[in-house]
Design a protein around this motif. Structure first.
Motif, PDB file in Angstrom:
ATOM      1  N   PRO A 220     -49.684 -96.638  64.988  1.00 19.15           N
ATOM      2  CA  PRO A 220     -50.403 -97.861  64.599  1.00 19.15           C
ATOM      3  C   PRO A 220     -51.897 -97.656  64.443  1.00 19.15           C
ATOM      4  N   GLU A 221     -52.408 -96.553  64.969  1.00 15.46           N
ATOM      5  CA  GLU A 221     -53.836 -96.280  64.831  1.00 15.46           C
ATOM      6  C   GLU A 221     -54.223 -95.960  63.392  1.00 15.46           C
ATOM      7  N   TRP A 222     -53.248 -95.719  62.538  1.00 14.60           N
ATOM      8  CA  TRP A 222     -53.539 -95.417  61.133  1.00 14.60           C
ATOM      9  C   TRP A 222     -53.816 -96.668  60.309  1.00 14.60           C
ATOM     10  N   VAL A 223     -53.587 -97.850  60.869  1.00  6.92           N
ATOM     11  CA  VAL A 223     -53.759 -99.079  60.097  1.00  6.92           C
ATOM     12  C   VAL A 223     -54.627-100.085  60.851  1.00  6.92           C
ATOM     13  N   SER A 224     -55.160-101.004  60.088  1.00  3.91           N
ATOM     14  CA  SER A 224     -55.928-102.118  60.635  1.00  3.91           C
ATOM     15  C   SER A 224     -55.329-103.425  60.116  1.00  3.91           C
ATOM     16  N   ASN A 225     -55.106-104.366  61.013  1.00  6.01           N
ATOM     17  CA  ASN A 225     -54.515-105.654  60.663  1.00  6.01           C
ATOM     18  C   ASN A 225     -55.486-106.772  61.039  1.00  6.01           C
ATOM     19  N   PRO A 226     -56.568-106.917  60.272  1.00  6.23           N
ATOM     20  CA  PRO A 226     -57.650-107.823  60.686  1.00  6.23           C
ATOM     21  C   PRO A 226     -57.241-109.282  60.762  1.00  6.23           C
ATOM     22  N   TYR A 227     -56.223-109.697  59.997  1.00  5.93           N
ATOM     23  CA  TYR A 227     -55.820-111.101  59.988  1.00  5.93           C
ATOM     24  C   TYR A 227     -54.556-111.346  60.803  1.00  5.93           C
ATOM     25  N   LYS A 228     -54.118-110.314  61.568  1.00  2.00           N
ATOM     26  CA  LYS A 228     -52.937-110.420  62.442  1.00  2.00           C
ATOM     27  C   LYS A 228     -51.703-110.855  61.657  1.00  2.00           C
ATOM     28  N   ARG A 229     -51.480-110.249  60.524  1.00  2.00           N
ATOM     29  CA  ARG A 229     -50.343-110.594  59.672  1.00  2.00           C
ATOM     30  C   ARG A 229     -49.081-109.876  60.157  1.00  2.00           C
ATOM     31  N   HIS A 230     -47.937-110.448  59.869  1.00  2.00           N
ATOM     32  CA  HIS A 230     -46.664-109.839  60.264  1.00  2.00           C
ATOM     33  C   HIS A 230     -45.579-110.301  59.302  1.00  2.00           C
ATOM     34  N   GLY A 231     -44.389-109.743  59.457  1.00  4.22           N
ATOM     35  CA  GLY A 231     -43.260-110.150  58.626  1.00  4.22           C
ATOM     36  C   GLY A 231     -43.383-109.787  57.160  1.00  4.22           C
TER      37      GLY A 231
ATOM     38  N   ASN B 111     -46.242-109.833  55.491  1.00  6.33           N
ATOM     39  CA  ASN B 111     -47.500-110.373  54.972  1.00  6.33           C
ATOM     40  C   ASN B 111     -48.624-109.351  55.144  1.00  6.33           C
ATOM     41  N   GLY B 112     -49.645-109.482  54.327  1.00  6.67           N
ATOM     42  CA  GLY B 112     -50.769-108.550  54.398  1.00  6.67           C
ATOM     43  C   GLY B 112     -52.079-109.292  54.226  1.00  6.67           C
ATOM     44  N   PRO B 113     -53.166-108.577  54.136  1.00  9.82           N
ATOM     45  CA  PRO B 113     -53.232-107.115  54.059  1.00  9.82           C
ATOM     46  C   PRO B 113     -53.189-106.440  55.428  1.00  9.82           C
ATOM     47  N   VAL B 114     -52.492-105.320  55.483  1.00  8.10           N
ATOM     48  CA  VAL B 114     -52.535-104.395  56.608  1.00  8.10           C
ATOM     49  C   VAL B 114     -53.098-103.099  56.025  1.00  8.10           C
ATOM     50  N   TYR B 115     -54.350-102.825  56.344  1.00  8.94           N
ATOM     51  CA  TYR B 115     -55.073-101.745  55.664  1.00  8.94           C
ATOM     52  C   TYR B 115     -54.762-100.377  56.265  1.00  8.94           C
ATOM     53  N   ILE B 116     -54.418 -99.430  55.411  1.00  4.63           N
ATOM     54  CA  ILE B 116     -54.300 -98.027  55.811  1.00  4.63           C
ATOM     55  C   ILE B 116     -55.711 -97.464  55.911  1.00  4.63           C
ATOM     56  N   LEU B 117     -56.039 -96.854  57.043  1.00  2.84           N
ATOM     57  CA  LEU B 117     -57.401 -96.385  57.294  1.00  2.84           C
ATOM     58  C   LEU B 117     -57.578 -94.989  56.706  1.00  2.84           C
ATOM     59  N   LEU B 118     -58.005 -94.957  55.477  1.00  2.00           N
ATOM     60  CA  LEU B 118     -58.112 -93.703  54.739  1.00  2.00           C
ATOM     61  C   LEU B 118     -59.028 -92.708  55.436  1.00  2.00           C
ATOM     62  N   ASP B 119     -60.101 -93.178  56.041  1.00  2.19           N
ATOM     63  CA  ASP B 119     -61.043 -92.263  56.673  1.00  2.19           C
ATOM     64  C   ASP B 119     -60.386 -91.442  57.777  1.00  2.19           C
ATOM     65  N   LEU B 120     -59.367 -92.002  58.442  1.00  6.23           N
ATOM     66  CA  LEU B 120     -58.703 -91.295  59.542  1.00  6.23           C
ATOM     67  C   LEU B 120     -57.712 -90.244  59.051  1.00  6.23           C
ATOM     68  N   ILE B 121     -57.179 -90.433  57.854  1.00  9.84           N
ATOM     69  CA  ILE B 121     -56.094 -89.566  57.381  1.00  9.84           C
ATOM     70  C   ILE B 121     -56.460 -88.787  56.118  1.00  9.84           C
ATOM     71  N   ARG B 122     -57.675 -88.961  55.663  1.00  4.72           N
ATOM     72  CA  ARG B 122     -58.076 -88.439  54.356  1.00  4.72           C
ATOM     73  C   ARG B 122     -57.789 -86.940  54.196  1.00  4.72           C
TER      74      ARG B 122
END
Length: 327
Positions: A46-57, A59-70
């Motif tokens: 889960p550390e690879w993504v950010s869910n700023p709006y607490k979306r689930h089911g 729904n999005g956006p659930v952002y993939i953190l490119l800087d961590l996996i680039r």
């Protein structure tokens, strides 16, 4: 598949239902097609993504953190990135950075039309976006989206493998899915009339409820029932083709679902699956087919053959990739 048709695909998704999860099925099917697939399991990481709006089911956006996996992602040199369900996407800045390096990005939505309100706010940023819902697809077209494609649910090869019934799971009627209030009246009637097993959460019938099943337990439950019931309504009340239809049909068990138009594009009522339009109708038909086991088996096997012929994820992806012209 010849060498020039092999794609290098970075696949982002999570497996909420374990090894039988639809997203896992899709990843396995891409590999079955011969593509080289880099797996990014955001459920395990889960550390690879950010869910700023607490979306689930979905729904999005659930952002993939490119800087961590680039570095790892770019070392793989993907031709295509797939953001598979779960609201997965990249920020617009990161999306543009990837596109500038000639990496194409396919977003896949598996919970439409329920999640269209949130996903439509960023789905135009994908190179292409595929939706599971014909209703959502038509609405996207009305809104002038030019990157939208319709990809119905499919099934992977594991579901067709014949399995022997297990005594613990043997039953006349099984429902594999979570309980909801709109399902209770029919399920209560089924429990009063038949030997029933319920697999999932939120079923208020303790004598019949077996809890959720995933992975190998899913197969044991499905292959140990004579009849499987599917409920096509979504949480928000849409009537929709759901993946459970394909999963059940692939087992060769007799499948019941409500009558609705979209289903007729996948299976033939009366020949491959059985439709019902009321609680009374459903109960009467179940009684009939329990008394006529050879007829029930023939119809169930017809559905399995149709599923194998027309509805695998390999076929779905082949058709989509041809439409996208990315081979």
């Amino acid at each position: 598949m010849n060498q020039r048709n092999k794609l290098r695909i970075a696949h982002f998704g999570r497996y909420g239902e374990g090894s039988t999860d639809i997203v896992k099925s899709m990843l396995l099917s891409l590999r079955e097609m011969g593509h080289i697939v880099q797996e990014w399991d955001t459920g395990t990481h889960p550390e690879w993504v950010s869910n700023p709006y607490k979306r689930h089911g979905g729904n999005g956006p659930v952002y993939i953190l490119l800087d961590l996996i680039r570095n790892e992602l770019m070392d793989f040199k993907p031709d295509l990135i797939i953001c598979n369900a779960g609201g997965h996407t990249f920020t617009l800045r990161d999306m543009n950075w990837l596109k500038s390096r000639k990496i194409q990005i396919l977003g896949i939505t598996l919970s439409d039309p329920d999640v269209m309100n949130t996903v439509s706010k960023y789905s135009k940023n994908f190179t292409w976006h595929a939706t599971n819902s014909l209703v959502a697809y038509e609405e996207y077209k009305k809104r002038k989206f030019t990157n939208i494609y319709y990809m119905p649910f499919g099934i992977d090869y594991r579901f067709f493998k014949e399995r022997s019934p297990i005594s613990k799971y043997k039953t006349d009627v099984a429902i594999i899915g979570h309980g909801r209030k709109d399902r209770y009246p029919i399920v209560e009637a089924l429990c009063k009339n038949f030997d029933v097993r319920l697999y999932g959460n939120e079923w208020p019938y303790s004598h019949y409820s077996m809890g959720p099943v995933r992975g190998d337990e899913w197969f044991k439950a499905a292959y140990s029932a004579k009849i499987l019931i599917n409920f096509p309504r979504t949480i928000k009340g849409y009537t929709n083709v759901k993946v459970g239809i394909l999963e059940a049909a692939a087992t060769g068990k007799l499948l019941f679902t409500e009558y609705f138009d979209e289903m007729q594009g996948l299976f033939e009522y009366g020949h491959e699956i059985i439709g019902y339009n009321s609680k009374k109708d459903l109960i009467e038909k179940i009684k009939h087919y329990l008394l006529h086991s050879e007829e029930a088996e023939r119809i169930g096997q017809n559905a399995k053959a149709r599923c194998l012929r027309d509805h695998t994820w390999v076929q779905r992806f082949n058709k989509l990739f041809l439409e996208l012209n990315i081979f």
